[in-house]
Design a protein around this motif. Sequence first.
Motif, PDB file in Angstrom:
ATOM      1  N   GLU A  76       0.827  -1.200   0.000  1.00  0.00           N
ATOM      2  CA  GLU A  76       0.000   0.000   0.000  1.00  0.00           C
ATOM      3  C   GLU A  76       0.862   1.251   0.000  1.00  0.00           C
ATOM      4  O   GLU A  76       0.368   2.339  -0.123  1.00  0.00           O
ATOM      5  CB  GLU A  76      -0.960   0.021   1.199  1.00  0.00           C
ATOM      6  N   GLU A  77       2.203   1.079   0.103  1.00  0.00           N
ATOM      7  CA  GLU A  77       3.036   2.276   0.194  1.00  0.00           C
ATOM      8  C   GLU A  77       3.013   3.097  -1.079  1.00  0.00           C
ATOM      9  O   GLU A  77       3.416   4.239  -1.082  1.00  0.00           O
ATOM     10  CB  GLU A  77       4.489   1.912   0.576  1.00  0.00           C
ATOM     11  N   GLN A  78       2.540   2.507  -2.194  1.00  0.00           N
ATOM     12  CA  GLN A  78       2.502   3.320  -3.399  1.00  0.00           C
ATOM     13  C   GLN A  78       1.126   3.278  -4.058  1.00  0.00           C
ATOM     14  O   GLN A  78       1.006   3.321  -5.269  1.00  0.00           O
ATOM     15  CB  GLN A  78       3.601   2.869  -4.359  1.00  0.00           C
ATOM     16  N   GLN A  79       0.095   3.194  -3.238  1.00  0.00           N
ATOM     17  CA  GLN A  79      -1.261   3.288  -3.765  1.00  0.00           C
ATOM     18  C   GLN A  79      -1.355   4.515  -4.649  1.00  0.00           C
ATOM     19  O   GLN A  79      -0.782   5.542  -4.340  1.00  0.00           O
ATOM     20  CB  GLN A  79      -2.244   3.510  -2.604  1.00  0.00           C
ATOM     21  N   ALA A  80      -2.115   4.398  -5.715  1.00  0.00           N
ATOM     22  CA  ALA A  80      -2.390   5.538  -6.594  1.00  0.00           C
ATOM     23  C   ALA A  80      -1.168   5.960  -7.401  1.00  0.00           C
ATOM     24  O   ALA A  80      -1.246   6.848  -8.210  1.00  0.00           O
ATOM     25  CB  ALA A  80      -2.905   6.738  -5.798  1.00  0.00           C
ATOM     26  N   LEU A  81      -0.031   5.341  -7.182  1.00  0.00           N
ATOM     27  CA  LEU A  81       1.143   5.627  -8.005  1.00  0.00           C
ATOM     28  C   LEU A  81       1.542   4.354  -8.733  1.00  0.00           C
ATOM     29  O   LEU A  81       1.368   3.258  -8.198  1.00  0.00           O
ATOM     30  CB  LEU A  81       2.321   6.079  -7.136  1.00  0.00           C
ATOM     31  N   PRO A  82       2.105   4.465  -9.938  1.00  0.00           N
ATOM     32  CA  PRO A  82       2.612   3.257 -10.593  1.00  0.00           C
ATOM     33  C   PRO A  82       3.789   2.694  -9.784  1.00  0.00           C
ATOM     34  O   PRO A  82       4.400   3.428  -9.002  1.00  0.00           O
ATOM     35  CB  PRO A  82       3.076   3.772 -11.958  1.00  0.00           C
ATOM     36  N   PRO A  83       4.124   1.410  -9.959  1.00  0.00           N
ATOM     37  CA  PRO A  83       5.257   0.852  -9.206  1.00  0.00           C
ATOM     38  C   PRO A  83       6.547   1.608  -9.545  1.00  0.00           C
ATOM     39  O   PRO A  83       6.734   2.033 -10.684  1.00  0.00           O
ATOM     40  CB  PRO A  83       5.345  -0.601  -9.703  1.00  0.00           C
ATOM     41  N   SER A  84       7.409   1.767  -8.548  1.00  0.00           N
ATOM     42  CA  SER A  84       8.717   2.389  -8.806  1.00  0.00           C
ATOM     43  C   SER A  84       9.579   1.379  -9.566  1.00  0.00           C
ATOM     44  O   SER A  84       9.261   0.192  -9.616  1.00  0.00           O
ATOM     45  CB  SER A  84       9.394   2.750  -7.488  1.00  0.00           C
ATOM     46  N   PHE A  85      10.706   1.844 -10.121  1.00  0.00           N
ATOM     47  CA  PHE A  85      11.533   0.922 -10.912  1.00  0.00           C
ATOM     48  C   PHE A  85      12.089  -0.216 -10.070  1.00  0.00           C
ATOM     49  O   PHE A  85      12.461  -1.263 -10.575  1.00  0.00           O
ATOM     50  CB  PHE A  85      12.634   1.662 -11.695  1.00  0.00           C
TER      51      PHE A  85
END
Length: 412
Positions: A76-85
């Motif tokens: 959930e640490e990047q909800q609403a954002l695409p996955p980081s590289f």
Amino acid sequence: MTHGILSQILDPANRANPYPLYEELRKTPVFHDGDGPYVISTYYEIQSLLHDPRLSSDARNLAATAHDPLAEGGGEEQQALPPSFLKLDPPEHDRLRRMTNRPFGPPHSPHRVDGMRGELGDIVTGLIDGIGDTERIDLVDQVSYPFPVTVICRLLGVPREDESRFHVWADTLAASLDPDPGADPSERLRVTHDARMELGMYLAGLIEERRKNPGEDMLSQLAAGHGQDEAMSTMELLSTAALLLIAGHETTVNLITNGMLTLLRNPDVLRHLREDASLAVPLVEELLRFEPPVQLLPQRTPLADIEVGGITIPKGSSMWLIIASGNRDPQRFENPDRFDPYRKDIQHLGLGSGIHSCFGAPLARLEAQLALSELARRLENPRLLEDPPPYRQNAVLRGPRHLPIACDGIRP
């Protein structure tokens, strides 16, 4: 081996010293209890897998039936954002990492990190100057936490007057990485979500501002884009900036704190560092082997059946690579449980290896070298007030939550 060893590794009660559990785990280099992840704990196997293109970091490749105790409720640490590289495979991983590296390191920006050396030194000096009462110092709150967050702010180009807001968001998001059984989960989720949204909106505004009025900072250069790649989308930029903030300070906080704790437990080495600041370079490498801030890499997934140590691991399974265990593998290191910065061969796994090796390694190394050598030089007769200190609950990002120490004074 009992089913319980993984739950023991995850149990916060064992956070202060997980190494006997890793030693037990190495007796079965590929451990699988039937429904949990495949756990790899030996050096050469981990090193080989980190370079194996059949191993995916993208959670979308995990089979629906795979069971991973660290994946539940995670992500959930990047909800609403695409996955980081960090959580992507080639070619998307390579494109985003290449674009992020352009303003950060060689070959395009070879002096970015080294050029910050003077500024980093000034930040450390200011934090140590501001310590105040030397009868009880919390090294985490007063030095090893604020230092890397301030550095990341300067690197990204966050205006000085906004740094304090950034510290609050970083603190909230860092706390969300730790399980907290005593807290109200819905309230905790709300606070974390709010901090993430505020940080995202702040960064989006900053990116927009940098697109109009670019500066020399990393965010300006990322927003501009160069060369064979188009500029990152705003969402990709937000995801990358959030990654740099969290990954860029969480690990360094632990590296510095684990370092000071280890030095206070090894007073001869502390004395040598005080007398010779150049010892900081090999010392930090040995520290990355002996007490790595990232203990394990969870949620790796084979894209095909692969064989490790005579065991076939099926496609789509969940795998954990316990790098802290590999770093103490007696098959690879002599006297692995001894902290020895004079070691001739410190090819550790502490910053990973292969395409996902730690992006911020040059900066993390420099921050730890400067902080530890300066603390060793300036703190007069430092000593631990609690050993072991209270640890954070996180099994992946392991380090003390507080490090209470005292000293007789602070040298100029």
